[in-house]
Motif scaffolding. Structure first.
Motif, PDB file in Angstrom:
ATOM      1  N   GLU A 312       0.725  -1.302   0.048  1.00  0.00           N
ATOM      2  CA  GLU A 312      -0.128  -0.012  -0.068  1.00  0.00           C
ATOM      3  C   GLU A 312       0.964   1.123   0.002  1.00  0.00           C
ATOM      4  O   GLU A 312       2.041   1.281   0.650  1.00  0.00           O
ATOM      5  N   GLU A 314       0.676   5.812  -1.037  1.00  0.00           N
ATOM      6  CA  GLU A 314      -0.015   7.006  -1.339  1.00  0.00           C
ATOM      7  C   GLU A 314       0.885   7.763  -2.792  1.00  0.00           C
ATOM      8  O   GLU A 314       2.189   7.978  -2.489  1.00  0.00           O
ATOM      9  N   VAL A 316       1.494  10.969  -4.870  1.00  0.00           N
ATOM     10  CA  VAL A 316       1.197  12.291  -4.770  1.00  0.00           C
ATOM     11  C   VAL A 316       1.130  12.941  -6.325  1.00  0.00           C
ATOM     12  O   VAL A 316       2.111  12.691  -6.993  1.00  0.00           O
ATOM     13  N   ARG A 322      -3.615  13.155  -2.961  1.00  0.00           N
ATOM     14  CA  ARG A 322      -2.915  12.119  -2.544  1.00  0.00           C
ATOM     15  C   ARG A 322      -3.941  11.036  -2.880  1.00  0.00           C
ATOM     16  O   ARG A 322      -5.291  10.923  -2.474  1.00  0.00           O
ATOM     17  N   PRO A 324      -4.694   6.778  -2.910  1.00  0.00           N
ATOM     18  CA  PRO A 324      -4.272   5.688  -2.376  1.00  0.00           C
ATOM     19  C   PRO A 324      -3.822   4.394  -3.425  1.00  0.00           C
ATOM     20  O   PRO A 324      -4.805   4.268  -4.571  1.00  0.00           O
ATOM     21  N   ASP A 346      -4.876   2.064  -8.882  1.00  0.00           N
ATOM     22  CA  ASP A 346      -5.557   2.942  -8.267  1.00  0.00           C
ATOM     23  C   ASP A 346      -6.341   2.428  -7.284  1.00  0.00           C
ATOM     24  O   ASP A 346      -7.207   1.355  -7.814  1.00  0.00           O
ATOM     25  N   ARG A 348      -8.866   4.068  -5.074  1.00  0.00           N
ATOM     26  CA  ARG A 348      -9.984   4.657  -4.912  1.00  0.00           C
ATOM     27  C   ARG A 348     -11.400   4.148  -5.023  1.00  0.00           C
ATOM     28  O   ARG A 348     -12.066   4.010  -4.083  1.00  0.00           O
TER      29      ARG A 348
END
Ligand code: C2E
Ligand code: CA
Ligand code: CA
Length: 785
Positions: A312, A314, A316, A322, A324, A346, A348
């Motif tokens: 996992e 993040e 930017v 940001r 995930p 991705d 999200r």
């Protein structure tokens, strides 16, 4: 050193030296490119190209050396010994071939060094064999020191060159080629310097010596061959590069199609990225190339990422957002060497789906209220915070009265709409911080926060009962249900969420038992009673499964002749421990739990089957509970019992109480009408106990009215009861109904009933309910009398 320099500058033809160097470079290039091609090829082609590369390397070394010799101007007639010349070529090819074969896949430095020594040795052998093949018309004197130095130095240099070419570091590897060239240079020029030629006019060249003019074209031919090979090698390299470019282009196109972000990295630096990753990072096409990965994925070190294991992270983006993501590192063979490829996915959408699923798992989709799991959660949290500072709160549970009936009769659509509307009304009834949840079915629960003692709970319960009790308008139909509410107050009735819910449940149980539309608060005494009831329920379920029931029959006699006209079937439960249990103790429970369905069917079938054996003028009466009328197939069940037993339809009578008519209107009447039309008798049981008994008589044409025991008990002393009994008899007779007086225990009561004009009498005075066999004996004795 000086003599080496003089040898190089004065004793050699400079143009030929340059040619030797050129052939060396061309040959090495050709051998290498062909070797690279061999490494890319497979099977026979690989073997052939590898062989060609080795032969070419040998020829390069040999030709370089030969041109070097040809460049040498000894200042006297010179020639070449053909066999030694040929041997030097063979030694070169064999030495290089063996060394290369040994070097493949060799990782240990010492081994590589030793192989380098072998290679150096064979090149030295080539060199000195070559020099030995050089014959002149004079004497040859060797400087043993220079020979030894040249051989040892060049061997060590070959050894070192072999070690560095196998290293990982590129700068080290790059040092390999100059080292080799230097080693060859050392060997050649030291070797040449070590040889001192003295012209001796006495001496003649040996006969077999081949003059330089003859050997030169051979060397030139070999050199041309090497040139051709270099051209071939170049073509192969160019082809391979073009192919690699095409592959890369295709790979990039493919990568751009990929949904997940892909980045090819060189260490911590991004070399290329696909469109998905560029979109994810919100940058222009190509903008990621050359950027450090840590700018994009802070805190992530590529080398620390385990291969093929998602992490996992993040990402930017250029807009500072940001995102995930999950990152997967793999080493992929792209082109000639493995490359680090990062797949960046991705998260999200997945996280959104997960949170949506969590919400779904925590809420009731029909009403949008929190569900049972969520309510437990909220309650547990509230209990934890309130428990510590002793603040009061309450748990209320409620269920809808007659909901099952609405659902069964009006359909699930209306049932669902009713639940939704109920949810809205409940929400409206609550305080702003209170929580209402649907636990399932028609069961709701309320968490009342900051309850103002028992009165506060009672007020809320009353408001709920009032609001839910108002009629609902659904699809143009008026639907009326009610609510029963049970509550437990923390900390008095418990502090632990599970206990509070259980106690509120017990209170609800009690509320329902005490009549619909009521509120009860938990009371410790309740607990024991409800527990006993629950155990009875489990017991009853088992009893139905193993058929622990039997029927007793109580005769009805003609008021004037005293002859038996009928018998009422009364169910008994022969309990293994408690003995014979009265229906008064289990019928209400069976009704509440729905167990009356299977039990009632059994009673019907058994009563019909046993009545067939009685004298044909004796009818059998079977009691039907209001709950049994909820079953749409009741008429069919009755007819099936008659058919199965062979009992004449007119010999069956069904006793119903006004509760049957109270519950439902049209449908019950339709069922009763169908049964009556089929020839089954219908009796109104316990007549006079309800409030609107008379209106029921108008709604349905009963065959028989049974005057309730409560009036008979007071007879004949109580004038009011006597008046009522007489009035009912008069009215019923006028309506053409048969009148039965039940619960007649004394001769006086019997006499009064007969004198008042009733048709049939039932009661202990005639007989108590009897087991089937005893009843038959009773009938025989009566008939004989
Ligand atoms: P019910 O239909 O009113 O039945 C008459 C009850 O009065 C019977 O009680 C009977 O034993 C009792 N009884 C009869 N004569 C006298 C008398 O002279 N004095 C007194 N004190 N009592 C008398 P039981 O058998 O305990 O039944 C109670 C109730 O249980 C019945 O009342 C009926 O409503 C219900 N029940 C019994 N069997 C069934 C059944 O198979 N199905 C259904 N749905 N209900 C049943
Ligand atoms: Ca009855
Ligand atoms: Ca009765």
């Amino acid at each position: 050193m000086r003599s080496v320099y003089t040898c190089l500058t004065q004793a050699h033809d400079h143009q030929l030296i340059l040619l030797a160097a050129g052939i060396c470079v061309v040959g090495v290039y050709g051998s290498f490119s062909v070797a690279t091609h061999a490494a890319r090829s497979e099977g026979r082609a690989a073997t052939l190209w590898a062989g060609a590369s080795i032969v070419a390397s040998g020829c390069t070394a040999w030709a370089t050396h030969m041109i070097g010799l040809l460049a040498f101007r000894p200042g006297m007639p010179a020639g070449f010994d053909p066999s030694l010349t040929a041997l030097s070529l063979l030694v070169a090819i064999a030495g290089i071939g063996i060394s290369v074969a040994l070097a493949i896949g060799q990782r240990k430095r010492l081994h590589r060094f030793l192989i380098g020594l072998l290679l150096g040795g064979s090149i030295a052998a080539l060199h000195y064999l070559g020099e030995a093949s050089y014959v002149v018309a004079g004497t040859v004197v060797w400087d043993p020191v220079l020979v030894a130095v040249s051989v040892q130095a060049s061997m060590v240099m070959f050894g070192v060159a072999m070690v560095v070419t196998g290293e990982r570091r590129l700068d080290l590897r790059r040092a390999g080629a100059p080292l080799l060239v230097a080693a060859i240079g050392v060997l050649h020029f030291c070797g040449m310097t070590a040889m001192t030629l003295t012209f001796d006019p006495e001496r003649e060249l040996p006969l077999q010596a081949v003059p330089p003019e003859v050997i030169a074209p051979v060397v030139a031919g070999v050199s041309l061959g090497l040139l051709a090979l270099a051209v071939i090698g170049m073509r192969l390299t160019l082809n391979a590069r073009a192919q690699a470019r095409r592959d890369q282009q295709r790979l990039r196109e493919l990568a751009n199609l990929a949904v997940e972000g892909l980045a090819v990295c060189d260490g911590e630096v991004i070399k290329t990225a696909n469109r998905s990753l560029e979109r994810l990072a919100v940058v222009e096409a190509g903008a990621l190339a050359g950027r450090r990965l840590s700018e994009l994925l802070p805190g992530l070190t590529v080398s620390a990422l385990p291969e093929r294991e998602e992490r996992e992270a993040e990402l930017v983006g250029a807009d500072g957002q940001r995102v995930p993501v999950r990152v997967l590192r793999s080493e992929v063979p792209l082109g000639s060497k493995p490359q680090t490829v990062l797949a960046i996915r991705d998260q999200r959408e997945r996280l959104q789906t997960e949170s949506k699923m969590r919400a779904l798992a925590y809420s009731d989709t029909l009403t949008d209220l929190p569900n049972r799991a969520r309510f437990h959660d909220l309650l547990a949290r509230h209990a934890a915070t309130c428990g510590s500072d002793g603040r009061a709160f309450a748990v209320l549970v409620l269920d809808l009265d007659r909901f099952k009936l609405v659902n069964d009769t009006l359909g699930h659509g209306i049932g669902d709409a009713l639940l939704r509307k109920t949810a809205r009304r409940l929400t409206a009834a609550l305080g702003p911080r209170d929580v209402v949840a649907r636990l399932g079915g028609d069961e709701f629960a309320v968490l009342q926060v900051g309850t103002a003692g028992p009165e506060g709970v009672e007020t809320l319960a009353a408001r709920i009962i009032e609001l839910v009790g108002r009629p609902f308008l659904i699809d143009g139909q008026l639907v009326t249900v009610g609510a029963s509410v049970g509550a437990a107050l923390a900390p008095t009735d418990g502090t632990e969420p599970g206990a509070l819910l259980r106690n509120a449940d017990l209170a609800l149980y009690k509320a329902k038992a005490d009549g619909k539309g009521t509120f009860r608060r938990f009371d410790p005494a309740l607990d024991a009673r409800v527990r006993a009831r629950r155990s009875l329920e489990a017991d009853l379920r088992r009893a139905i499964a193993v058929q622990e029931f039997e029927l007793h029959y109580q005769p009805l006699v003609d008021a004037r002749s005293g002859r038996i006209t009928a018998a009422e079937a009364l169910v008994r439960w022969r309990h293994p421990e408690r003995g014979l249990v009265s229906p008064a103790d289990f019928i209400p429970l069976a009704e509440e739990t729905g167990l009356i369905g299977p039990l009632g069917q059994w009673v019907l079938r058994t009563a019909c089957a046993q009545a067939v054996r009685w004298p044909s003028h004796i009818r059998v009466a079977v009691n039907l509970s209001p709950v049994q009328f909820r079953d749409l197939r009741l008429a069919e069940t009755v007819k099936a019992a008659l058919t199965a037993s062979g009992l004449a339809t007119k010999r069956l009578e069904l006793e119903i109480t006004e509760g049957v008519l109270l519950a439902d209107e049209e449908r019950t009447l339709a069922t009763l009408t169908r049964l009556r039309a089929a020839g089954v008798g219908i009796s109104m049981d316990d007549f006079g106990t309800g409030y609107s008994s008379l209106s029921y008589l108008r709604r349905f044409p009963f065959d028989t009215i049974k005057i309730d025991q409560s009036f008979v008990r007071q007879l004949p002393g109580d004038p009011e009861s006597a008046a009522i009994v007489r009035a009912i008899i008069t009215m019923g007779t006028c309506l053409g109904m048969t009148i039965t007086v039940e619960g007649v225990e004394t001769a006086e009561q019997f006499a009064f009933s007969a004198a008042s004009g009733c048709d049939q009498v039932q009661g202990y005075h005639v007989s108590r309910p009897l087991p089937a066999a005893d009843f038959l004996s009773f009938v025989e004795a009566r008939e004989a009398a």
